[in-house]
Design a protein around this motif. Sequence first.
Motif, PDB file in Angstrom:
ATOM      1  N   VAL A 152      -2.318  13.290  12.565  1.00 53.21           N
ATOM      2  CA  VAL A 152      -2.433  12.716  11.222  1.00 53.21           C
ATOM      3  C   VAL A 152      -1.028  12.369  10.706  1.00 53.21           C
ATOM      4  CG1 VAL A 152      -3.307  13.071   8.892  1.00 53.21           C
ATOM      5  CG2 VAL A 152      -4.495  14.106  10.845  1.00 53.21           C
ATOM      6  N   PHE A 153      -0.749  11.083  10.646  1.00 54.57           N
ATOM      7  CA  PHE A 153       0.565  10.611  10.226  1.00 54.57           C
ATOM      8  C   PHE A 153       0.581  10.309   8.728  1.00 54.57           C
ATOM      9  CE2 PHE A 153       0.323   9.711  14.718  1.00 54.57           C
ATOM     10  CZ  PHE A 153       1.612   9.938  15.184  1.00 54.57           C
ATOM     11  N   GLY A 154       1.757  10.386   8.150  1.00 57.01           N
ATOM     12  CA  GLY A 154       1.919   9.888   6.775  1.00 57.01           C
ATOM     13  C   GLY A 154       1.315  10.783   5.715  1.00 57.01           C
ATOM     14  N   GLY A 155       0.942  12.004   6.068  1.00 58.83           N
ATOM     15  CA  GLY A 155       0.457  12.942   5.061  1.00 58.83           C
ATOM     16  C   GLY A 155       1.662  13.628   4.441  1.00 58.83           C
ATOM     17  N   THR A 156       2.427  12.889   3.677  1.00 56.63           N
ATOM     18  CA  THR A 156       3.703  13.417   3.200  1.00 56.63           C
ATOM     19  C   THR A 156       4.193  12.685   1.963  1.00 56.63           C
ATOM     20  OG1 THR A 156       6.029  13.754   3.798  1.00 56.63           O
ATOM     21  CG2 THR A 156       4.934  11.849   4.775  1.00 56.63           C
ATOM     22  N   LEU A 157       4.873  13.424   1.105  1.00 59.91           N
ATOM     23  CA  LEU A 157       5.472  12.809  -0.075  1.00 59.91           C
ATOM     24  C   LEU A 157       6.806  12.157   0.267  1.00 59.91           C
ATOM     25  CD1 LEU A 157       8.014  14.727  -1.211  1.00 59.91           C
ATOM     26  CD2 LEU A 157       6.123  16.196  -1.870  1.00 59.91           C
ATOM     27  N   PHE A 158       7.298  12.362   1.492  1.00 63.09           N
ATOM     28  CA  PHE A 158       8.603  11.807   1.862  1.00 63.09           C
ATOM     29  C   PHE A 158       8.533  10.321   2.229  1.00 63.09           C
ATOM     30  CE2 PHE A 158       9.224  16.377   2.566  1.00 63.09           C
ATOM     31  CZ  PHE A 158      10.378  16.568   1.841  1.00 63.09           C
ATOM     32  N   ALA A 159       7.347   9.731   2.168  1.00 69.76           N
ATOM     33  CA  ALA A 159       7.206   8.309   2.495  1.00 69.76           C
ATOM     34  C   ALA A 159       6.506   7.595   1.347  1.00 69.76           C
ATOM     35  CB  ALA A 159       6.410   8.151   3.786  1.00 69.76           C
ATOM     36  N   PRO A 160       7.263   7.237   0.301  1.00 71.60           N
ATOM     37  CA  PRO A 160       6.617   6.597  -0.853  1.00 71.60           C
ATOM     38  C   PRO A 160       6.007   5.246  -0.474  1.00 71.60           C
ATOM     39  CG  PRO A 160       8.886   7.250  -1.351  1.00 71.60           C
ATOM     40  CD  PRO A 160       8.712   7.361   0.137  1.00 71.60           C
ATOM     41  N   HIS A 161       4.800   5.029  -0.925  1.00 70.98           N
ATOM     42  CA  HIS A 161       4.080   3.783  -0.703  1.00 70.98           C
ATOM     43  C   HIS A 161       3.559   3.295  -2.044  1.00 70.98           C
ATOM     44  CE1 HIS A 161       3.721   3.843   3.704  1.00 70.98           C
ATOM     45  NE2 HIS A 161       3.538   5.137   3.626  1.00 70.98           N
ATOM     46  N   ASP A 162       2.796   2.205  -1.976  1.00 72.33           N
ATOM     47  CA  ASP A 162       1.980   1.872  -3.132  1.00 72.33           C
ATOM     48  C   ASP A 162       0.834   2.882  -3.201  1.00 72.33           C
ATOM     49  OD1 ASP A 162       3.307  -0.539  -4.154  1.00 72.33           O
ATOM     50  OD2 ASP A 162       2.829  -1.344  -2.182  1.00 72.33           O
ATOM     51  N   ALA A 163       0.177   2.920  -4.352  1.00 72.33           N
ATOM     52  CA  ALA A 163      -0.807   3.985  -4.619  1.00 72.33           C
ATOM     53  C   ALA A 163      -1.877   4.102  -3.538  1.00 72.33           C
ATOM     54  CB  ALA A 163      -1.466   3.741  -5.974  1.00 72.33           C
ATOM     55  N   THR A 164      -2.292   2.979  -2.994  1.00 65.48           N
ATOM     56  CA  THR A 164      -3.400   2.965  -2.038  1.00 65.48           C
ATOM     57  C   THR A 164      -3.083   3.642  -0.712  1.00 65.48           C
ATOM     58  OG1 THR A 164      -2.557   0.810  -1.355  1.00 65.48           O
ATOM     59  CG2 THR A 164      -4.427   0.830  -2.876  1.00 65.48           C
ATOM     60  N   HIS A 165      -1.798   3.782  -0.404  1.00 66.19           N
ATOM     61  CA  HIS A 165      -1.448   4.230   0.941  1.00 66.19           C
ATOM     62  C   HIS A 165      -0.827   5.621   1.004  1.00 66.19           C
ATOM     63  CE1 HIS A 165      -2.546   0.227   1.962  1.00 66.19           C
ATOM     64  NE2 HIS A 165      -2.242   0.386   3.228  1.00 66.19           N
ATOM     65  N   HIS A 166      -0.826   6.301  -0.117  1.00 65.29           N
ATOM     66  CA  HIS A 166      -0.276   7.648  -0.075  1.00 65.29           C
ATOM     67  C   HIS A 166      -1.180   8.591   0.700  1.00 65.29           C
ATOM     68  CE1 HIS A 166       2.490   6.693  -3.613  1.00 65.29           C
ATOM     69  NE2 HIS A 166       3.204   6.803  -2.524  1.00 65.29           N
ATOM     70  N   GLY A 167      -0.557   9.532   1.380  1.00 65.42           N
ATOM     71  CA  GLY A 167      -1.316  10.507   2.161  1.00 65.42           C
ATOM     72  C   GLY A 167      -1.134  11.892   1.588  1.00 65.42           C
ATOM     73  N   PHE A 168      -1.422  12.047   0.315  1.00 62.56           N
ATOM     74  CA  PHE A 168      -1.206  13.339  -0.354  1.00 62.56           C
ATOM     75  C   PHE A 168      -2.405  14.261  -0.251  1.00 62.56           C
ATOM     76  CE2 PHE A 168       1.408  10.768  -3.638  1.00 62.56           C
ATOM     77  CZ  PHE A 168       2.490  10.744  -2.773  1.00 62.56           C
ATOM     78  N   GLN A 169      -3.528  13.730   0.245  1.00 61.74           N
ATOM     79  CA  GLN A 169      -4.779  14.475   0.142  1.00 61.74           C
ATOM     80  C   GLN A 169      -5.219  15.084   1.467  1.00 61.74           C
ATOM     81  OE1 GLN A 169      -6.135  11.048  -2.785  1.00 61.74           O
ATOM     82  NE2 GLN A 169      -7.934  12.188  -2.110  1.00 61.74           N
ATOM     83  N   ASP A 170      -4.355  15.046   2.453  1.00 64.29           N
ATOM     84  CA  ASP A 170      -4.840  15.462   3.768  1.00 64.29           C
ATOM     85  C   ASP A 170      -5.178  16.943   3.837  1.00 64.29           C
ATOM     86  OD1 ASP A 170      -2.006  15.638   3.505  1.00 64.29           O
ATOM     87  OD2 ASP A 170      -1.884  16.192   5.613  1.00 64.29           O
ATOM     88  N   VAL A 171      -4.401  17.795   3.160  1.00 64.88           N
ATOM     89  CA  VAL A 171      -4.722  19.226   3.243  1.00 64.88           C
ATOM     90  C   VAL A 171      -6.003  19.542   2.459  1.00 64.88           C
ATOM     91  CG1 VAL A 171      -3.911  21.576   2.846  1.00 64.88           C
ATOM     92  CG2 VAL A 171      -2.345  19.865   3.755  1.00 64.88           C
ATOM     93  N   PRO A 172      -6.151  19.071   1.201  1.00 60.05           N
ATOM     94  CA  PRO A 172      -7.452  19.271   0.551  1.00 60.05           C
ATOM     95  C   PRO A 172      -8.610  18.665   1.355  1.00 60.05           C
ATOM     96  CG  PRO A 172      -5.823  18.496  -1.037  1.00 60.05           C
ATOM     97  CD  PRO A 172      -5.160  18.465   0.305  1.00 60.05           C
ATOM     98  N   MET A 173      -8.372  17.532   1.998  1.00 62.91           N
ATOM     99  CA  MET A 173      -9.446  16.862   2.734  1.00 62.91           C
ATOM    100  C   MET A 173      -9.793  17.592   4.029  1.00 62.91           C
ATOM    101  SD  MET A 173      -9.626  12.913   4.126  1.00 62.91           S
ATOM    102  CE  MET A 173      -8.068  12.948   5.016  1.00 62.91           C
ATOM    103  N   LEU A 174      -8.785  17.946   4.810  1.00 59.21           N
ATOM    104  CA  LEU A 174      -9.041  18.514   6.139  1.00 59.21           C
ATOM    105  C   LEU A 174      -9.008  20.036   6.159  1.00 59.21           C
ATOM    106  CD1 LEU A 174      -6.835  16.078   8.271  1.00 59.21           C
ATOM    107  CD2 LEU A 174      -9.303  15.958   7.876  1.00 59.21           C
ATOM    108  N   GLY A 175      -8.276  20.628   5.242  1.00 55.42           N
ATOM    109  CA  GLY A 175      -8.074  22.075   5.277  1.00 55.42           C
ATOM    110  C   GLY A 175      -9.300  22.868   4.869  1.00 55.42           C
ATOM    111  N   ASN A 176     -10.302  22.202   4.336  1.00 55.59           N
ATOM    112  CA  ASN A 176     -11.490  22.912   3.856  1.00 55.59           C
ATOM    113  C   ASN A 176     -12.758  22.561   4.622  1.00 55.59           C
ATOM    114  OD1 ASN A 176      -9.955  24.164   1.712  1.00 55.59           O
ATOM    115  ND2 ASN A 176      -9.939  22.161   0.723  1.00 55.59           N
TER     116      ASN A 176
END
Lengths: 585, 585
Positions: free
Chosen positions: A377-401
Amino acid sequence: MYLEAITGPEDLKRLDRDELPLLAAEVRAALLQKLSRTGGHTGPNLGVVEATIALHYVFDSPQDRIVFDVSHQTYTHKMLTGRAEAFLDPAHYGDVTGFSSPYESEHDVATTGHTSTSVSWACGLATARDLTGGDWNVVAFIGDGSLSGGEAFEGLDLAGSMKNNLIVVVNDNDASIAPNVGGLYGNLAELRATGGRAGRNFFRDLGLDYRFVPDGNDLDALVDAFAEVKGIDHPIVVHIVTRKGNGYGPAERSPEAWHSTGPFDLATGEGGPKAPPELATITARHLVARMASEPDLVAVTAGTPGMFGFTPELRAQAGRQFLDVGIAEQSAVSVTAGLVRGGAKAVYGVMSTFLQRAYDQVAQDLCLDCVPACLAVFGGTLFAPHDATHHGFQDVPMLGNVPNLVYLAPTTVEQYLSALDWGIDQTDYPVAIKVPGGPVRHGAPCEKDWGRLNSFELVQDGRGIALVGLGSMFPVAERAAAIIEKRTGVTPALVNPLYASGVDGALLGELAGRCSVVVTLEDGIVSGGFGDKVARFYGPDRRVAVLCRGLAKQVRERYDVDELLRSVRMTPEQVADDAIAAVTS
Amino acid sequence: MYLEAITGPEDLKRLDRDELPLLAAEVRAALLQKLSRTGGHTGPNLGVVEATIALHYVFDSPQDRIVFDVSHQTYTHKMLTGRAEAFLDPAHYGDVTGFSSPYESEHDVATTGHTSTSVSWACGLATARDLTGGDWNVVAFIGDGSLSGGEAFEGLDLAGSMKNNLIVVVNDNDASIAPNVGGLYGNLAELRATGGRAGRNFFRDLGLDYRFVPDGNDLDALVDAFAEVKGIDHPIVVHIVTRKGNGYGPAERSPEAWHSTGPFDLATGEGGPKAPPELATITARHLVARMASEPDLVAVTAGTPGMFGFTPELRAQAGRQFLDVGIAEQSAVSVTAGLVRGGAKAVYGVMSTFLQRAYDQVAQDLCLDCVPACLAVFGGTLFAPHDATHHGFQDVPMLGNVPNLVYLAPTTVEQYLSALDWGIDQTDYPVAIKVPGGPVRHGAPCEKDWGRLNSFELVQDGRGIALVGLGSMFPVAERAAAIIEKRTGVTPALVNPLYASGVDGALLGELAGRCSVVVTLEDGIVSGGFGDKVARFYGPDRRVAVLCRGLAKQVRERYDVDELLRSVRMTPEQVADDAIAAVTS
């Protein structure tokens, strides 16, 4: 200059038809000028200059609704709807995002960055129009790979059963990001070859009317076609054939490399094509090296080989051990499950933001039966700012549960490749790996036994404070630990959890005996994430205060990384400050 | 009896072809006998008795892989693969689940309960076979509505570009759950009408070979067709036309009502068709009543109107204000967004388990722009035991952590309808509502101002212990409170949070002044859920111990509700015990 005088579609409509090509030339020049400085979706935007001008020349936005699928090709649309300055004046280059946005303009129906949704949107808009007595047109503009995503089919299938005005412009540039994949593209080729007259016609099969425009960069033909379908009383597909990168040699010659570029030398094109991120390249090379002696190892992508490090050269080396299913994330997960159940080993490399499309397939196809497939899973990080549609901030809530899914969060390259190898070789669990974000870090050789699920690594024992830094936030925890030790003279405990989907109850329980403050740091939204699990673990224990650090649950546009970290109190100094304050409180 | 002697496909293969119809009659009789006692997917299974027998007569499972899409139609398959006893002997009726399961048999490729994944699985299996040098057949068996789901298209599109053995049996019964929706079904009708010879052919257009079997309940024709394609060297679709409910009058006459039934009187069919759950009916009636004076209010379903309470009668009353997009959850969310942006009000009613298919559309299409649409999420509850594929335990982790989404969790009918009305009428937020599970509860008229986001309701003030019961767990909290008061003489605080996606910091902070133990109770997986947010809130506060109660993060098959509650310490007595113990610890 025409372009500077256009403040909205009404100004465009005042031009004579024979002036439109001049406007197109100006738009293209402005695009190239800006993109050569800022980078962006170069090829897609160059391809649809004429189609966008023709759309706004004929239709009456915002009364008529034009929904751009994926919307990375809306730069011309922005120029024609009051946002030309953001393309003409370098001081205003940052005024617009790279995607459509209703926060910018009433001409933008939605913020759109994932593919294949436009026709469904159009069906909803058309139904609302009919129920409320409106008589405007609804236009979906789809193509550039979006047709392979299942929701495009769902939308076309629904449109085919509707009885009202609904115009689907299919922008057929015979490409998406990588070359197109799938049987449908054979039919599009047949339609192109026969001037739209082939007996086989995917769109007609679904009950849609159909019109063909052989040259989708010919303004006259486009204006005629759109004028003809304007006000139509049933759904129709207007199939236009455009050239990706049209009007700029380097982009025309290498559509994949020029899909999304960095800044480039306008004269030569030099600098435009972007190399994959370093960790993606490391991943692809590692997998290709393994493939040489493992004919049953397969790497899967859903139309985005580049972000997975698979350049055309590495794809050629991998041969049939590299499988591109087209932009179709759902299918990619089921295919990966099938590969594993069929006796192969499989790694699906995917951006965090796009994996959202396959949440259900992860939960059902992979996890119900514990299919031992591996997701990178790439790009699940705040270190790569994108436009709103492409942020990967939700991977842990999404996959971790998700039940049964093991979500690993390595910090160093060595930990990452060790996790990747384990994910591929083990036969017990569906495994996903949060590819580290931020600067690439190397560390000691990794001897981790990943099969001991949720066995956190106590990197440094200590007392008073325990710092738990997940994945790419571990370095922050490390630096905070040094500050705390320096400031208080007490060595804090330092934990690299390595697992994002569970907690090490034994270690955390033990730490409670000597630490009264535990700080968790994670790279993404804190809500539903890793820290929440630690907070729940310590919930019954009044000896321990837990501070969960991560992003608040909110949508963000591009940002400055350091500012963001400061705003959520995640700089090493802030972490140290807060932890020390909590001990003494 | 043939059936009793069949321990696996090898026994079936020993029968002569002219004995197969007798076996089919026995299978059908066994199906009806069992289903009349237990209920189940009656219509779908009656329709594919012959096709399943023919598949196993011709192909060599488990060497050949047969992937059943959605797999609610695998009862005959189970009988023929060593599990006949579970259909013949009432004492063993409970031995098998309602879906395919590799935990039951090596003949079951996957646990499958959501639609449209089989062709993608087949592509993965076929690729693995080719890489590992196998020469078995791969068969996907898809139909009964599954073709409208986008992933089916993704899979067919990919299959159309493959060059190897891959057989897709399209089980065309002209129905799914409700009548089929979408343009594709027009093409299937055309193919049926022309004996498969229509020029328009959706499957051929995707690059697939095609064969038509006009009577998919004719064993001879099926065996011939399957024998002909066995070992084929390229992908082919075998389009078979079956009768849903075949051989049982009531089910043939009312395919929708007989899709999934309760136990019934075999002679008359009485009892079979299930009424929608009470709260679904309340929902649909409420919406239809509003529609009468609100021509812009639309209810949306993705092929499952019944679980939303929309019987054929209520659908007729709603007219064009009821929109069924077919089994296509992704599209349903985008359509709903389009409806709202087009000026209508929209409610999408969906099962929690199926909404997983549209996680990305919820996050992107609805939430990025705060489109004020409303989702009614049914079945997100432990009070409705299903097979593993259909549990809705993940709705709070899934929806409660998406930026901008307001996820409401009412307890009573009055709260629920108040929340629903607010969700429809407000214009600021995407709103989802966790429809209460368990026994339907009525309460006081609801005056809640839902726009005060995350304003929990302090139902009873108290001290020492605070009980926070979300949605359908509030009654447990209420009963635990009574026990605690009785046992300790101290009145505990009792909170109905009503919001699942955030916490009321003001109230929780205030409670910390007089309560040292907070217990959260929620109806679903605790990991990433509501309690985790409360635990994080109190994390820094050493005065308060937090106990989070809910389900562990694991896959479950059918279970006994009371046993399950006991196993996670969620009976009122256990909650009281644990809370009292925590206060005094």
